[in-house]
Design an enzyme around this catalytic site. Structure first.
Site, short mmCIF file in Angstrom:
data_model
loop_
_atom_site.label_atom_id
_atom_site.label_comp_id
_atom_site.label_asym_id
_atom_site.label_seq_id
_atom_site.Cartn_x
_atom_site.Cartn_y
_atom_site.Cartn_z
N HIS A 250 0.83 -1.20 0.00
CA HIS A 250 0.00 0.00 0.00
C HIS A 250 0.87 1.26 0.00
O HIS A 250 0.62 2.20 -0.75
CB HIS A 250 -0.92 0.00 1.23
CG HIS A 250 -2.17 -0.79 1.06
ND1 HIS A 250 -2.15 -2.15 0.91
CD2 HIS A 250 -3.49 -0.41 1.04
CE1 HIS A 250 -3.40 -2.60 0.80
NE2 HIS A 250 -4.22 -1.56 0.86
N HIS B 256 1.05 -3.99 9.33
CA HIS B 256 2.44 -3.79 8.90
C HIS B 256 3.26 -3.24 10.06
O HIS B 256 2.78 -2.41 10.84
CB HIS B 256 2.53 -2.80 7.74
CG HIS B 256 2.29 -3.40 6.39
ND1 HIS B 256 3.12 -4.35 5.83
CD2 HIS B 256 1.30 -3.19 5.49
CE1 HIS B 256 2.66 -4.69 4.65
NE2 HIS B 256 1.55 -4.00 4.42
#
Length: 233
Positions: free
Chosen positions: A148, A197
């Site tokens: 992302h 993450h």
């Protein structure tokens, strides 16, 4: 030797010099963060930052009011594959309609190349998703780097730099580029907030994404100067 270096720097335009510094810094940062990702235990700054986004002693409860989690989910979707593919496709079709095929091809190469590079890095490092806190969205791919963060950097910076070429005035150009950078940073931060993450994954995604976007910008600039890409195409 000193005079030669000075003369060389005088010939290099500031945007080109800045892009070169971004590329060099991005590659250096990516290399350093790969060492962090390959470590057997998470780095202290990874765990501390991730826990800072959770209520003290409650790793399943994010900080902030109840509406914030939904807002962060909306922000993270701006870096999702479906949104970026839709956006890129729309821009490419528009460029083809106004008869700028070379610019459309450069846009495709920048985004598609970023996707390939992101996948290669994920397989190379092979880092699992963090398990320190609960995941607020479902993810199944590898963790390093953040796709992302990287692909939003590639897509939005490429779009921003492309748009800035045709916009009048330095203020307008700065606003568009600033908006592209802000969107990229918000998407990356949202991945840590959602617990999918490590912060080092996001930093690596930014490093790789900014470096790749600037490299593509330099190529586009070179082709433009060679009249392969022209404003009157």
């Amino acid at each position: 030797m000193k005079s030669f270096a000075t003369a060389l720097l005088n010939k290099i335009e500031f945007p080109v010099l800045l892009a070169g510094l971004v590329i060099a810094g991005g590659l250096w940062g990516l290399e350093e963060l790969m060492e962090v990702a390959r470590a057997t235990t998470p780095h202290a700054f990874d765990t501390e930052i991730m826990l800072a986004f959770r209520q003290a002693g409650q790793p399943d409860v994010p900080i902030g009011p109840a509406w914030l989690e939904g807002a962060v989910r909306d922000i993270t979707s701006l870096g999702s594959t479906s949104v970026l593919v839709l956006l890129t496709t729309a821009v490419i079709i528009y460029l083809l309609l106004i008869r700028r095929p070379t610019t459309a091809l450069l846009m495709f190469v920048a985004v598609a190349g970023g996707q390939v590079l992101s996948s290669l890095l994920k397989f190379e490092v092979d880092r699992p998703r963090p398990d320190l806190v609960s995941h607020l969205v479902n993810e199944t791919s590898l963790s390093f780097p953040s796709g992302h963060a990287m692909l939003s950097a590639v897509t939005y910076l490429t779009l921003g730099s492309m748009a800035a070429r045709f916009l009048p005035g330095r203020t307008t150009k700065t606003f568009v580029l600033g908006l592209a950078i802000l969107t990229t940073l918000l998407v990356g931060a949202s991945r840590v907030y959602l617990g999918v993450h490590w912060p080092s994954d996001v930093l690596a995604g930014w490093c790789a994404g900014f470096a790749w976007a600037m490299l593509c910008w330099l190529v586009a600039r070179f082709l433009q100067r060679r009249h392969a890409v022209a404003d009157s195409e």
